[in-house]
Each structure stands twice: as structure tokens, then as C-alpha cells.
Design an enzyme around this catalytic site. Structure first.
Site, PDB file in Angstrom:
ATOM      1  N   ASP A 261       2.304   6.316  -1.853  1.00 32.86           N
ATOM      2  CA  ASP A 261       2.519   7.461  -0.906  1.00 32.86           C
ATOM      3  C   ASP A 261       3.267   8.548  -1.608  1.00 32.86           C
ATOM      4  OD1 ASP A 261       0.960   5.965   0.629  1.00 32.86           O
ATOM      5  OD2 ASP A 261       2.918   5.301   2.044  1.00 32.86           O
TER       6      ASP A 261
ATOM      7  N   HIS B 262       0.788  -1.186  -0.188  1.00 34.49           N
ATOM      8  CA  HIS B 262      -0.053   0.065   0.058  1.00 34.49           C
ATOM      9  C   HIS B 262       0.597   1.377  -0.012  1.00 34.49           C
ATOM     10  CE1 HIS B 262      -3.214   2.722   0.723  1.00 34.49           C
ATOM     11  NE2 HIS B 262      -2.725   3.070   1.682  1.00 34.49           N
ATOM     12  N   CYS B 263       2.190   0.996   0.430  1.00 32.86           N
ATOM     13  CA  CYS B 263       2.635   2.368   0.694  1.00 32.86           C
ATOM     14  C   CYS B 263       3.547   3.002  -0.489  1.00 32.86           C
ATOM     15  CB  CYS B 263       3.955   2.102   1.869  1.00 32.86           C
ATOM     16  SG  CYS B 263       2.873   2.210   3.671  1.00 32.86           S
ATOM     17  N   ILE B 264       4.689   2.320  -0.853  1.00 36.36           N
ATOM     18  CA  ILE B 264       5.762   2.796  -1.910  1.00 36.36           C
ATOM     19  C   ILE B 264       5.093   2.981  -3.403  1.00 36.36           C
ATOM     20  CG2 ILE B 264       7.928   2.388  -2.902  1.00 36.36           C
ATOM     21  CD1 ILE B 264       8.712   0.382  -0.482  1.00 36.36           C
TER      22      ILE B 264
END
Length: 436
Positions: free
Chosen positions: A271, A266-268
Site C-alpha cells: 500500500d 497484502h497491506c504493508i
């Protein structure tokens, strides 16, 4: 402050996913009473039955906190009024136009505002653009007349979960904390200081928000760099994996990053684009971030091109007439998390080129519903046995789970395209193995 110091305060965690549930159990284990909130009744049913759907939260840990009366869960958001600390752990995805989708945060803030009372500490943990807590969440909470820093307190603390990492968990990862004013900052340090091993106070909520984005931009840019080098070195006949392994022996000035079939989690993949979006307000470019996104987003298509080329050269067969077995649906090894997994894109691209593809993943028995790949919903992992593997023209290694028998795959498959260096790292060689 007294309730936090004495651990008589009740914490409410909104969003019981990969971030919220581990945090809720960690807070409960530290001695606070916790109420978990989620809009998905299936999650609440599972938790009530003692079933954990998050690997980082063993069923026995869930059961222990539930039996002790320190954890309960509900879909009834009116119970937020009972909570002294309210923590927001909801998704912050991107739209199709790669712009922040703040709808989950907005709806959650509105739900909190309906029961907000004096003395509550409200914390945002969802990764977002610098300024969200103060510029978006605070005005929503203040609509009823209560004021941040006077009547209630507002803070930000970025989540730092790493699914599958056995060396760190929620309690042992240092926690960056910030608050809207000195009183909120003190409450943030007191609350999280009672829950985790160490806190890292910073000067403002916007700074804390920027810390999280900086961590993920750093990884995205460096992964893009090594992915770009991989493509270049392939053309030169140089093995990128050998280069990285040799380079990392330097005891200073170098940190190893590894190539792959694309970014997942979900992050890299998501974001950094929150920062590129916010940068437009200041009319400043974020060229590194945007270029890194372009490179990483292009990797699945590059891998499929290499797969097609290997089939043509090694087997004299077109991808459109080939059966492919993809190993690993999760975005990283040894976890069941498929969020933003490049494996999903690989399947889509292979099928766009009329190839046939199945997958094997010991952690993902069935493809769940996803926003972008609904057509794959319900597909099931195939068994990994000799008869099955020999029925495919090629095996594509997308995620290198440790429990896969790579030695057997090397014997059974006529062609293996390895995007993770899984075989070489295990000392397995063969003329049928192609690195991609």
C-alpha cells in the site's frame, strides 16, 4: 435511506476473499440480505457447500446466515442489479515495476456500470491512492449517463481487517466512511452505522483513501526503522529484542515495533507504494516511504546471509551443501495467509545459493499458486518429528506460530536461526540458537 434504515436493502459484496467474505457475513448478521460475488467458481462451490476458506468466518457463522436466507453467493454479475448497496473488495496489487495495478478495480467498476440503476450506493473498500474513487471509479460508472450524487451514490470506506487478531473483528473495528457529496456521505454513515460498532466520517473519499495509506505507511516506516536498528545493533553486539522490551516500559512517547525477516500480508508491503506513485503527479518526493521499502525488502537477503554465516561458523558447512527446515510459511503467526510472505522469498534465496529447503507450517499444508512464486506451487509441509528435524543442518524460524514445539526443536536441531525471538520469549536457551 428508508431501505437501509429498515434493513430491507440488499447488499452486494464483490470479491469474497480475506476482506469481502468477513464483511459479507457481518452485514448479513446485522440483518441485511447479502449477495456475494466472485469470479472464482471454486469459492462459490465451497460457500454453497457451507465450507469457509477464511479463518475469520467460521463455518457455523456461514451456515447460520445461509440458512436464514440472508447470504447467498454467485458468479453471475447480472444479479448486481438486485442490490441496493454494492461494495467492491477486490485486490489492488503492484506491478513488477511497483506501480498500482488497478485492473481488478477497473473491471469490477465496468461490471457494476453494466447494471447500474438509479438509487444504488456503490462503495470502494480496496486500498488505493487518494483520488481513485472519484477520478477512476466515478467516470466508469457515469459512462451510461447516470450521475454520481444525483442518480446514484458513491463512497469509500477502507478495510481494516487484521487476520488472526482475536480482539477485533469486522463489526468491532471503527469504520472510516466518506461519500461523494452530502447525500452519499449520509448514506455511507447510515449503512455502515447499521453494521459496525462505530463509524468515523471524514470529509471526502480522497481523505478516507489517505487514512488507510497513512495507517500502513506508519507501520512500514516504523518496522523499517527497527529492522535497520537490528542490523546496526547486531554489529555492536546488542540484542535488539532486549532493547525494544526495555524501551516499551516507557509509559509515554514510545510504541514498540519488532524486527523480522521481511514484510508480509497484502497491506504493508504494497500500500505505501500507491502513495509514492501518486506523489509523482505533484512532483513531491516520498523519501521516508521509499527508504522504508528498500530496508524491509532487503531483510530476507540479510537473514539468508546470517544463516550462511551461522552454518559456516557453527557447523563448518556451506549453505550450498546444507539442508534447511524453514518454520512458518504464513506471513504472520497463527494464520494461514501467505500473501507477500517473506518466507517465500527466503526459500527462493536459499535455493538460489544451491541450498536445499523444506518448510513446516501447521496452517499451510501446501503452497498454493502465487503470482511471483509459481515454482513453489504444490510443495507440502513436512512433519515436525525428531527423526525429520535431525535430518536438517539448520532450522530457520520465519513465522513463530504458537502451536510449534520450540522446546523440542531446541533439542533436536544442531543449529537454529531465529528471526522472531521465539525461543527467548519462551525462556528457551541453547548454544545452538542464533538470533537473526
Amino acid at each position: 435511506m428508508t431501505a437501509i434504515a429498515g434493513k430491507s436493502a440488499r447488499a452486494g459484496i464483490i470479491g469474497l476473499g480475506y476482506v469481502g467474505l468477513p464483511l459479507a457475513i457481518t452485514i448479513a448478521r446485522s440483518g441485511f440480505s447479502v449477495t456475494g460475488f466472485d469470479i472464482d467458481p471454486e469459492k462459490i462451490t465451497a460457500l454453497d457447500a457451507g465450507r469457509s476458506y477464511i479463518e475469520a468466518v467460521p463455518a457455523e457463522a456461514l451456515a447460520a446466515e445461509t440458512r436464514a436466507g440472508r447470504f447467498r453467493s454467485t458468479t453471475d454479475f447480472t444479479a448486481l442489479s438486485e442490490c441496493d448497496v454494492v461494495v467492491i473488495c477486490v485486490p489492488t496489487p503492484l506491478t513488477k515495476q511497483r506501480e498500482p495495478d488497478m485492473s481488478y478495480v477497473v473491471k469490477t467498476a465496468e461490471a457494476i456500470a453494466r447494471t447500474l440503476r438509479a438509487g444504488q450506493l456503490v462503495v470502494l473498500e480496496s486500498t488505493t491512492w487518494p483520488g481513485t474513487t472519484d477520478e477512476l471509479v466515478r467516470p466508469i460508472l457515469e459512462r451510461g449517463g447516470l450521475r454520481s450524487g444525483v442518480d446514484f451514490f458513491l463512497g469509500f470506506s477502507p478495510e481494516r481487517e487484521d487476520p488472526g487478531n482475536r480482539d477485533f473483528d469486522t463489526a468491532t473495528i471503527p469504520k472510516v466512511v466518506a461519500g461523494d457529496g452530502e447525500a452519499a456521505s449520509a448514506l455511507m454513515q447510515a449503512f455502515y452505522g447499521a453494521v459496525v460498532k462505530a463509524t468515523v466520517p471524514v470529509s471526502s473519499n480522497a481523505t478516507a483513501e489517505a487514512v488507510k495509506l497513512t495507517e500502513n505507511v506508519f507501520r512500514a516506516v516504523n518496522i523499517a526503522l527497527v529492522n535497520e536498528l537490528k542490523v546496526l545493533y547486531e554489529a555492536m553486539g546488542i540484542d535488539i529484542w532486549e532493547v525494544v522490551d526495555a524501551a516499551k516500559t516507557k509509559p509515554f512517547g514510545y510504541m514498540p515495533f519488532y524486527p523480522g525477516p521481511g514484510l508480509g500480508g497484502h497491506c504493508i508491503p504494497i500500500d505505501p507504494f500507491y502513495l509514492t506513485w501518486k506523489s509523482r503527479e505533484f512532483e513531491l518526493p516520498t523519501r521516508f516511504i521509499e527508504l522504508a521499502g528498500e530496508i524491509n525488502s532487503a531483510m530476507p537477503r540479510h537473514v539468508v546471509s546470517q544463516l550462511a554465516e551461522a552454518l559456516d561458523i557453527r557447523l563448518g558447512k556451506a549453505l550450498s551443501r546444507s539442508r534447511i527446515l524453514l518454520i512458518g510459511l504464513a506471513y504472520k503467526k497463527n494464520v494461514p495467509d501467505i500473501r507477500e510472505s517473506p518466507s517465500l522469498k527466503l526459500i527462493e534465496l536459499i535455493e538460489e545459493r544451491k541450498g536445499s529447503v523444506d518448510y513446516h507450517d501447521p496452517f499451510v499444508a501446501e503452497v498454493p499458486a502465487t503470482r511471483e512464486y509459481m515454482a513453489l506451487k504444490g510443495r507440502r509441509s513436512v512433519d515436525l518429528d525428531e527423526q525429520a528435524v535431525r535430518g536438517y543442518d539448520a532450522v530457520l524460524i520465519s513465522t513463530d506460530h504458537d502451536i510449534v514445539d520450540y522446546g523440542a526443536l531446541a533439542q533436536w536441531s544442531p543449529l537454529i536461526v531465529d528471526t522472531r525471538n521465539a525461543f527467548a520469549r519462551r525462556g528457551i536457551e541453547g548454544g545452538n540458537i542464533v538470533k537473526a
